[in-house]
Write a protein that holds these residues in place. Structure first.
Motif, short mmCIF file in Angstrom:
data_model
loop_
_atom_site.label_atom_id
_atom_site.label_comp_id
_atom_site.label_asym_id
_atom_site.label_seq_id
_atom_site.Cartn_x
_atom_site.Cartn_y
_atom_site.Cartn_z
N ALA A 7 68.79 -11.36 6.87
CA ALA A 7 69.04 -12.38 5.85
C ALA A 7 69.36 -11.72 4.51
O ALA A 7 70.23 -12.19 3.76
CB ALA A 7 67.82 -13.29 5.72
N HIS A 8 68.67 -10.63 4.21
CA HIS A 8 68.96 -9.88 2.98
C HIS A 8 70.38 -9.35 3.01
O HIS A 8 71.09 -9.37 1.99
CB HIS A 8 67.96 -8.72 2.85
CG HIS A 8 67.93 -8.08 1.50
ND1 HIS A 8 67.36 -8.67 0.40
CD2 HIS A 8 68.44 -6.90 1.06
CE1 HIS A 8 67.49 -7.88 -0.66
NE2 HIS A 8 68.15 -6.80 -0.28
N ALA A 9 70.80 -8.90 4.19
CA ALA A 9 72.16 -8.37 4.34
C ALA A 9 73.21 -9.46 4.15
O ALA A 9 74.31 -9.19 3.64
CB ALA A 9 72.33 -7.71 5.71
N VAL A 10 72.90 -10.69 4.54
CA VAL A 10 73.83 -11.81 4.33
C VAL A 10 74.09 -12.00 2.85
O VAL A 10 75.24 -12.12 2.39
CB VAL A 10 73.27 -13.11 4.96
CG1 VAL A 10 74.07 -14.32 4.49
CG2 VAL A 10 73.32 -13.02 6.48
N THR A 11 73.01 -12.04 2.05
CA THR A 11 73.17 -12.18 0.61
C THR A 11 73.91 -11.00 0.01
O THR A 11 74.78 -11.16 -0.85
CB THR A 11 71.79 -12.32 -0.08
OG1 THR A 11 71.07 -13.40 0.51
CG2 THR A 11 71.95 -12.59 -1.56
N ALA A 12 73.56 -9.79 0.48
CA ALA A 12 74.23 -8.59 -0.02
C ALA A 12 75.73 -8.64 0.28
O ALA A 12 76.56 -8.30 -0.58
CB ALA A 12 73.61 -7.34 0.61
N PHE A 13 76.08 -9.08 1.47
CA PHE A 13 77.50 -9.20 1.84
C PHE A 13 78.22 -10.18 0.93
O PHE A 13 79.33 -9.90 0.45
CB PHE A 13 77.61 -9.64 3.30
CG PHE A 13 79.00 -10.03 3.71
CD1 PHE A 13 79.98 -9.07 3.93
CD2 PHE A 13 79.34 -11.38 3.88
CE1 PHE A 13 81.26 -9.43 4.30
CE2 PHE A 13 80.62 -11.74 4.25
CZ PHE A 13 81.58 -10.76 4.46
N LEU A 14 77.60 -11.34 0.67
CA LEU A 14 78.22 -12.33 -0.20
C LEU A 14 78.40 -11.79 -1.61
O LEU A 14 79.45 -12.01 -2.25
CB LEU A 14 77.37 -13.61 -0.23
CG LEU A 14 77.33 -14.44 1.05
CD1 LEU A 14 76.30 -15.55 0.94
CD2 LEU A 14 78.70 -15.01 1.38
#
Length: 657
Positions: free
Chosen positions: A409-416
């Motif tokens: 989930a942290h990676a999703v935000t980081a990607f965005l």
């Protein structure tokens, strides 16, 4: 406003954000840490919905009437719980005392850090935020007080903000003002303190309770670390200023806590799957009525545990029962729902309007990646130590059952964030448009999962040290130090003390500067001051001359829009973003020439305009929108009587109509 009178305002704001939610939670059967952790978000939902219901019923929005729908709701929930008590385990068992006390200690430390940072940053308890959005938010609270109506359907048109502008934050601030008698600025600042120093840490503790179970020290560590990240909560109280967005984002951890119960990944679940459904509905309502893009924040983060849980369920169906077809059918249905939801959301006019905003990319891809890793997104000062804890925690979580979804989930935000900060592409606009294509709002999501990952690092490293230390201490006579080596809480607690020391009490000095800048530093600049120190006494004098109910024509860019929030005097343009069209456009372009155009007087009488105020124009002086108000400058033609003239600050009575 004195600091002594500011204390009751803060306490009352805290009461409004705790007591209604606690009553609802206890009626639902919630107990202990989770009830307190969910309370601010449940209170926000209850207050916001109460405001809408009262507006629809034609009842005034006051501290007394606001409680009526809440009391009815609590009574209804309690009645249902009482009816079902023999068939279901309605009441959750209380948490062990150690869990409760550690949560209290952690939230207490966080509250102290939050109060120090905000109060020191304000400079004065009723100091004015010198930012573009602050004008709308101050006047939003003023409009609620003026109309005795907290419904967006009534207040939004008053502000020229369209048909619907979310007012969750403003409703709480307005109730604080009504209850204590504090002015708009003082009530808003009190609500800021409580949102940052209490609502956010409590939400993080609720999430920690669901992820760590009844691990006492994890509650303390999570609460304290929640105040360490600059991007959130501190950053959104500087940029914009995005008070409603920050208010909504502070609810997301509570939403994730309820989601963990719904999808069955909570450790020693304190909510329950059935109960999680109404809790999520309430949190969703609170988020929509605070700032709708926070619903997208919750949705983006929720996709990871929901997808993971579905895939795990499908695999178990295949492995245990050979029902591979049922798993594939569920996955296909899930994808159809996601696609249909995507199409529906993107078809909404409100979403299309939000996606039209475009914040251009400002850095390279590798720079954006580096900023995510060091907690230095959007020019905030890097936080290397805290960033390292997040990375370490992410690695540990990947190998920990029940926590594996958090780094993804942290990676999703980081990607965005990386996509938004480094690319101007159709894909970037399509995926980040829900947040106005604004990397600051997206970067503020990183601490939601970052807090959990940093807590995982501190607790797990402390556990490893405890394991080595306990083996070393085995059989040794350590005297008074002996019990410490036998407690699994000792070394995570000591490590937390080290973190506080290394980071300067969670970067307190840095955060004071973040809060202070829009209140004090920008007020001293020639291009950043909305209301200067000469204008404050002038506006007070204007309020003495102009009777209530009479509209003052004004150029909102010169600070006069805040006459509404400061002194409850109606202004023609309550915000720089108020639409300049129709009757307002005629006055904006031609009021000072009313003696040459009879149509102007017709609009003057229609809109009850009786005065014209001209103040210092020092805010964003190069913005082209300032050219929209040539008719609201000093008149040179007949039809006006000058009443006040102080160093370029003037008040005129409209006499030509």
């Amino acid at each position: 406003m004195s600091w002594l009178s500011f204390v009751p305002a803060v306490l009352v704001a805290a009461a409004w954000l705790l007591l209604p939610g606690l009553a609802v939670g206890y009626a639902m059967g919630l107990r202990g840490v989770i009830c307190w952790g969910l309370a601010p978000t449940m209170s926000a939902a209850a207050i916001s919905v109460s405001a809408i219901l009262l507006g629809a019923a034609g009842l005034g929005f006051t501290p007394v009437t606001a409680l009526i729908p809440i009391v009815v709701l609590v009574a209804a929930i309690a009645a249902v719980a009482l009816t079902l008590r023999n068939r279901f385990n309605v009441m959750r068992r209380p948490d062990p005392r150690a869990v409760a006390w550690c949560a209290v200690a952690g939230v207490g430390i966080a509250a102290v850090l939050g109060v120090i940072g905000t109060v020191s940053g304000f400079g004065r308890p009723d100091n004015i935020q010198q930012t573009y959005d602050a004008v709308l938010h101050y006047n939003g609270v003023a409009a609620i007080l003026d109309l005795h109506n907290g419904s967006p359907l009534a207040v939004s048109p008053k502000l020229g903000a369209g048909a619907f502008y979310p007012l969750g934050f403003h409703d709480v601030a307005a109730l604080t003002s009504m209850t204590t008698g504090a002015g708009v600025m003082g009530a808003v600042n009190a609500t800021v303190v409580v949102t940052l120093a209490l609502m956010w840490p409590l939400g993080c503790v609720a999430l920690a309770r669901q992820l760590f179970g009844c691990r006492p020290i994890a509650m303390t560590v999570t609460a304290v670390l929640s105040l360490g990240f600059t991007a959130f909560p501190w950053g959104l109280f500087n940029f914009g200023v995005l008070w409603p967005n920050a208010f909504g984002l502070a609810m997301v951890p509570a939403g994730l806590a309820a989601l963990c119960a719904l999808v069955g990944i909570a450790r020693d679940d304190a909510i329950g799957r059935v109960r999680s459904i109404p809790v999520l509905v309430a949190i969703g309502a609170a988020a929509v009525l605070a700032q709708p893009n926070t619903v997208f924040s919750l949705g983006a983060l929720a996709l990871v545990p929901i997808t993971a849980s579905l895939l795990r369920w499908a695999w178990r169906r295949h492995r245990d029962r050979g029902q591979w077809w049922l798993g594939l059918l569920a996955i296909a249905g899930y994808l159809v729902v996601l696609y249909g939801g995507w199409k529906f959301i993107n078809s909404l006019a409100m979403v299309k309007q939000v996606k039209d905003f475009n914040w251009p990319a400002f850095q390279g891809r590798l720079e954006a990646v580096e900023d995510v890793l060091i907690n230095g997104t959007n020019w905030w000062t890097p936080q290397y130590f805290l960033g390292a804890l997040v990375v370490i925690g992410a690695v540990i979580a990947l190998f920990t059952k029940g926590l594996r979804w958090v780094p993804f989930a942290h990676a999703v935000t980081a990607f965005l964030f990386i996509l938004d900060a480094s690319q101007d592409t159709p894909l970037s606009a399509k995926l980040t448009g829900f947040w106005y294509n604004d990397s600051v709002r997206i970067g503020a999501m990183l601490p939601i999962t970052g807090v959990v990952l940093a807590a995982v690092a501190v607790v797990r490293i402390g556990d490893w040290i405890f394991g080595y230390a306990s083996r070393w201490a085995s059989g040794r006579q350590l005297g008074v130090a002996g019990p410490a080596f036998k407690s699994p809480a000792t070394f995570p607690a000591l490590l937390l003390v080290v973190v506080l020391a290394v980071t300067g009490s969670m970067y307190t000095r840095q955060h004071i500067g973040v809060i202070s800048s829009p209140y004090n530093a920008r007020a001293a600049t020639s291009n950043g001051s909305i209301v200067d120190q000469q204008e404050l006494p002038f506006f007070a004098e204007v309020a003495k001359v102009v009777p209530p109910g009479v509209v003052i024509a004004n150029d909102p860019w010169d600070g006069s829009a805040l006459l509404y929030a400061l002194h409850d005097r109606q202004v023609l343009f309550p915000h720089m973003g108020t639409s300049v069209n129709g009757d307002r456009k005629l006055l904006a372009t031609s009021l000072n020439a009313l003696s040459t155009d009879p149509a102007v007087c017709q609009v003057v009488r229609k809109l009850h305009v009786g005065y014209l105020v001209v103040a210092h124009d020092r805010f964003w002086v190069t913005d082209n929108r300032q050219k929209l108000y040539p008719g609201l400058q000093d008149p040179t033609l007949p039809g006006f009587e000058k009443l006040i003239d102080h160093n370029g600050l003037r008040l005129y009575r409209v006499t030509g109509c």
